[in-house]
Design an enzyme around this catalytic site. Structure first.
Site, PDB file in Angstrom:
ATOM      1  N   CYS A 116      24.312  37.668  40.019  1.00  0.00           N
ATOM      2  CA  CYS A 116      25.345  36.753  39.858  1.00  0.00           C
ATOM      3  C   CYS A 116      25.200  35.553  40.708  1.00  0.00           C
ATOM      4  O   CYS A 116      26.383  34.740  40.625  1.00  0.00           O
ATOM      5  CB  CYS A 116      26.166  37.934  41.129  1.00  0.00           C
ATOM      6  SG  CYS A 116      26.511  39.188  40.255  1.00  0.00           S
ATOM      7  N   HIS A 258      31.527  33.331  44.082  1.00  0.00           N
ATOM      8  CA  HIS A 258      31.469  33.864  42.770  1.00  0.00           C
ATOM      9  C   HIS A 258      32.355  35.167  42.968  1.00  0.00           C
ATOM     10  O   HIS A 258      32.837  35.195  43.671  1.00  0.00           O
ATOM     11  CB  HIS A 258      29.596  34.550  43.498  1.00  0.00           C
ATOM     12  CG  HIS A 258      29.408  35.729  42.309  1.00  0.00           C
ATOM     13  ND1 HIS A 258      30.061  36.357  40.898  1.00  0.00           N
ATOM     14  CD2 HIS A 258      29.523  37.185  42.902  1.00  0.00           C
ATOM     15  CE1 HIS A 258      29.450  36.940  40.357  1.00  0.00           C
ATOM     16  NE2 HIS A 258      29.012  38.339  41.523  1.00  0.00           N
ATOM     17  N   ASN A 288      34.191  40.265  36.416  1.00  0.00           N
ATOM     18  CA  ASN A 288      32.670  39.561  37.425  1.00  0.00           C
ATOM     19  C   ASN A 288      32.157  39.418  36.135  1.00  0.00           C
ATOM     20  O   ASN A 288      31.341  40.434  35.539  1.00  0.00           O
ATOM     21  CB  ASN A 288      32.378  40.477  38.022  1.00  0.00           C
ATOM     22  CG  ASN A 288      31.140  40.336  38.834  1.00  0.00           C
ATOM     23  OD1 ASN A 288      30.436  39.484  37.638  1.00  0.00           O
ATOM     24  ND2 ASN A 288      30.301  40.950  40.065  1.00  0.00           N
TER      25      ASN A 288
HETATM   26  C1  COA Z   1      33.486  48.555  43.421  1.00  0.00           C
HETATM   27  C2  COA Z   1      34.611  48.607  44.248  1.00  0.00           C
HETATM   28  C3  COA Z   1      35.448  48.172  43.333  1.00  0.00           C
HETATM   29  C4  COA Z   1      35.207  50.090  44.611  1.00  0.00           C
HETATM   30  O1  COA Z   1      36.491  49.851  46.182  1.00  0.00           O
HETATM   31  P1  COA Z   1      35.915  50.814  47.129  1.00  0.00           P
HETATM   32  O2  COA Z   1      36.754  50.337  48.155  1.00  0.00           O
HETATM   33  O3  COA Z   1      34.421  50.738  47.956  1.00  0.00           O
HETATM   34  O4  COA Z   1      36.306  52.317  46.312  1.00  0.00           O
HETATM   35  P2  COA Z   1      35.028  52.921  46.871  1.00  0.00           P
HETATM   36  O5  COA Z   1      33.653  53.208  46.076  1.00  0.00           O
HETATM   37  O6  COA Z   1      34.713  53.301  47.930  1.00  0.00           O
HETATM   38  O7  COA Z   1      35.776  54.706  46.287  1.00  0.00           O
HETATM   39  C5  COA Z   1      37.175  54.748  46.754  1.00  0.00           C
HETATM   40  C6  COA Z   1      37.576  55.908  45.787  1.00  0.00           C
HETATM   41  O8  COA Z   1      37.879  55.778  44.282  1.00  0.00           O
HETATM   42  C7  COA Z   1      37.579  56.217  43.774  1.00  0.00           C
HETATM   43  N1  COA Z   1      37.576  55.451  42.912  1.00  0.00           N
HETATM   44  C8  COA Z   1      36.210  54.432  42.509  1.00  0.00           C
HETATM   45  N2  COA Z   1      36.671  53.353  41.201  1.00  0.00           N
HETATM   46  C9  COA Z   1      37.310  53.688  41.023  1.00  0.00           C
HETATM   47  C10 COA Z   1      38.409  53.858  39.392  1.00  0.00           C
HETATM   48  N3  COA Z   1      38.121  52.237  38.661  1.00  0.00           N
HETATM   49  N4  COA Z   1      39.412  54.139  39.890  1.00  0.00           N
HETATM   50  C11 COA Z   1      39.939  55.281  40.718  1.00  0.00           C
HETATM   51  N5  COA Z   1      39.633  55.050  41.168  1.00  0.00           N
HETATM   52  C12 COA Z   1      38.233  55.057  41.748  1.00  0.00           C
HETATM   53  C13 COA Z   1      36.224  56.842  43.987  1.00  0.00           C
HETATM   54  O9  COA Z   1      35.667  57.970  42.942  1.00  0.00           O
HETATM   55  C14 COA Z   1      36.800  57.114  45.433  1.00  0.00           C
HETATM   56  O10 COA Z   1      37.095  58.465  45.368  1.00  0.00           O
HETATM   57  P3  COA Z   1      36.846  59.850  46.650  1.00  0.00           P
HETATM   58  O11 COA Z   1      37.850  59.064  48.176  1.00  0.00           O
HETATM   59  O12 COA Z   1      37.759  60.695  46.005  1.00  0.00           O
HETATM   60  O13 COA Z   1      35.714  60.237  46.469  1.00  0.00           O
HETATM   61  C15 COA Z   1      34.289  47.752  45.751  1.00  0.00           C
HETATM   62  O14 COA Z   1      32.842  48.614  46.145  1.00  0.00           O
HETATM   63  C16 COA Z   1      33.329  46.912  45.549  1.00  0.00           C
HETATM   64  O15 COA Z   1      34.125  45.829  44.979  1.00  0.00           O
HETATM   65  N6  COA Z   1      31.958  46.671  45.738  1.00  0.00           N
HETATM   66  C17 COA Z   1      30.781  45.011  45.337  1.00  0.00           C
HETATM   67  C18 COA Z   1      30.764  45.422  43.892  1.00  0.00           C
HETATM   68  C19 COA Z   1      30.652  44.013  43.926  1.00  0.00           C
HETATM   69  O16 COA Z   1      30.839  42.713  44.315  1.00  0.00           O
HETATM   70  N7  COA Z   1      29.579  43.899  42.867  1.00  0.00           N
HETATM   71  C20 COA Z   1      28.732  43.009  42.166  1.00  0.00           C
HETATM   72  C21 COA Z   1      28.372  42.121  42.885  1.00  0.00           C
HETATM   73  S1  COA Z   1      27.551  40.271  42.120  1.00  0.00           S
END
Ligand code: COA
Length: 333
Positions: A116, A258, A288
Site C-alpha cells: 500500500c 491511503h 482498498n
Molecule cells: C479487518 C478489519 C476491518 C476487521 O475489523 P475489526 O474491528 O478489527 O474486527 P476483528 O478482526 O476484531 O473481528 C471482530 C469480529 O468480527 C468478525 N468479522 C470479521 N470480518 C467480518 C465481516 N466481514 N463481517 C462480519 N463479521 C466479521 C470476526 O470474526 C470477529 O468475530 P468474533 O468476535 O466472533 O471473533 C480491521 O481490523 C482492519 O481494517 N484492519 C486493518 C486492515 C488494513 O488496513 N489492511 C490493509 C493494510 S494496507
C-alpha cells in the site's frame, strides 16, 4: 550529473473497472452484512476487473487517460514506474508489459513492490530521477488487481479490497519552483511481515497442489495488528515529515491518506487535529485498491475542487511489510 531541480506533479489519471461488487453482493457469498462492513471499514462497494483482464490492462487505461488529458504523446514518456503487488506475472515486469501495450519504444521502466506504500515510494523514486536531471517525463502508476489474490470465502479480507489504478506525470517544476514535491519520509518495519502477506507462489513456497489446496496464494491478514500499527504510524510519520519541514498539521490544506479503513483515516486525522475538510475519504466506493488509493483520492479531490495551486498536500500510507510512506508537496496545477 546535473544539479538538483524542483519536481512537480503535472497531471493525474485514474481508472476503475466498471463491474461493481457491493456489500449486499458479498453478504450473499460470505457471512457478513452491509451494516458490519460499513461500520467497521466505511466501504460500500468496490470494483472488480473482468476475467482475463489484469494489472497491466488497468495501467494501460490509466496512462492513456493521463496522456489524453495532458494532450501528450505517450512516446514522450521516458520512464515508467509501476507500483503493484499483483503483477500480471512474476516476470516480465508489469512495466515491460505496459510499455509494449502502449507501443512506446523509447522508454524504460520497472515495477516497485511496497504494497500500500507502492505509490508513495514510486513517487519519491521517480522524483529523484527528475530532480537529478536524468529524466524530464516520468510516469508513476499504482495499479492493483487485488481480486486476483483474495479468498472470496474469507470474510475478514474479501470485504476490504478492490481493483483500480491511478497515475501521475512527474516533470521539472514549470511556473513556480515552490509548487513542487518538498520531501519524503519512508520507513520499513520488516517484523510486521507476519501480519499481512501472501505466503505461497514465491521462492519459499513455490506453487504446488498442496499450496493451492491450503489456499496459500491468497492474502492473509491479522486485521487488528495491522489496524493498530497503521493508526499509530500514519500519525507518527506524518508528524515527522511535517516537523522536518517546520510545519504543523494545521498548515496542511489537504491530506490524501491511503484508503484502507475509514476508522484508520479518521483516527489519524483526529490525532493530528485535522478538520474534516483537511482530508479525503473515498474508500466507500472503491475499497482498498492498494497502490491505487492515493492517486484515486487525488483525482476525486481535483474533481471536487479541493486542490488548488500552492496548496500544501500530505500523502501518507502504511502497508504490508510493514511499509510506511509519506510525501509532502505544494500542488502545482
Ligand atoms: C479487518 C478489519 C476491518 C476487521 O475489523 P475489526 O474491528 O478489527 O474486527 P476483528 O478482526 O476484531 O473481528 C471482530 C469480529 O468480527 C468478525 N468479522 C470479521 N470480518 C467480518 C465481516 N466481514 N463481517 C462480519 N463479521 C466479521 C470476526 O470474526 C470477529 O468475530 P468474533 O468476535 O466472533 O471473533 C480491521 O481490523 C482492519 O481494517 N484492519 C486493518 C486492515 C488494513 O488496513 N489492511 C490493509 C493494510 S494496507
Amino acid at each position: 550529473m546535473k544539479s538538483i531541480r524542483p519536481v512537480q506533479i503535472s497531471g493525474v489519471g485514474c481508472y476503475v473497472p466498471e463491474r461493481v461488487l457491493t456489500n449486499h453482493d458479498l453478504s450473499k457469498i460470505v457471512d457478513t452484512s452491509d451494516e458490519w462492513i460499513l461500520q467497521r471499514t466505511g466501504i460500500s462497494e468496490r470494483r472488480i476487473v473482468d476475467k482475463g483482464k489484469a494489472t497491466s490492462d488497468m495501467a494501460e487505461q490509466v496512462v492513456r487517460r493521463l496522456c489524453t488529458s495532458l494532450r501528450m504523446d505517450p512516446n514522450e514518456i521516458e520512464l515508467l514506474i509501476v507500483a503493484t503487488v499483483t503483477p500480471d506475472m512474476f516476470f516480465p515486469s508489469t512495466a515491460c508489459l505496459l510499455q509494449h501495450k502502449l507501443g512506446i519504444r523509447h522508454t524504460w521502466g520497472f515495477d516497485l513492490s511496497a504494497a500500500c506504500c507502492g505509490f508513495v515510494y514510486s513517487l519519491s523514486v521517480g522524483a529523484a530521477f527528475v530532480a537529478a536531471g536524468l529524466h524530464s517525463k516520468v510516469v508513476v502508476v499504482g495499479s492493483d488487481t487485488m481480486s486476483s489474490i483474495i479468498d472470496y470465502e474469507d470474510r475478514a479480507t474479501c470485504v476490504i479490497f478492490g481493483d483500480g489504478a491511478g497515475a501521475v506525470l512527474l516533470e521539472p517544476a514549470k511556473r513556480n519552483p515552490e509548487n513542487c514535491l518538498i520531501d519524503f519520509h519512508h520507513e520499513v518495519d520488516g517484523s510486521g511481515g507476519v501480519h499481512l502477506n501472501m505466503p505461497a507462489g514465491g521462492s519459499l513456497l513455490p506453487s504446488s497442489c498442496e499450496t493451492v489446496k491450503n489456499k496459500l496464494h491468497y492474502v492473509k491478514q491479522e486485521g487488528q495488528a495491522v489496524f493498530k500499527f497503521a493508526t499509530r504510524k500514519m500519525e507518527e510519520a506524518s508528524r515527522i515529515i511535517l516537523q522536518k519541514n517546520q510545519l504543523t498539521p494545521q498548515d496542511i490544506r489537504l491530506m490524501l491518506p491511503h484508503q484502507a479503513n475509514a476508522r484508520i483515516i479518521r483516527g489519524t486525522a483526529e490525532r493530528l487535529g485535522l478538520r474534516d475538510d483537511q482530508f479525503v475519504i473515498n474508500l466507500h466506493k472503491y475499497g482498498n485498491t492498494t497502490a491505487a488509493t492515493i492517486p484515486l483520492a487525488m483525482q476525486d479531490a481535483l474533481d471536487e475542487g479541493r486542490l488548488k495551486q500552492g496548496d500544501l498536500v500530505l500523502l501518507a500510507s502504511v502497508g504490508a511489510g510493514f511499509t510506511v510512506g509519506t510525501a509532502l508537496l505544494r500542488w502545482a496545477l
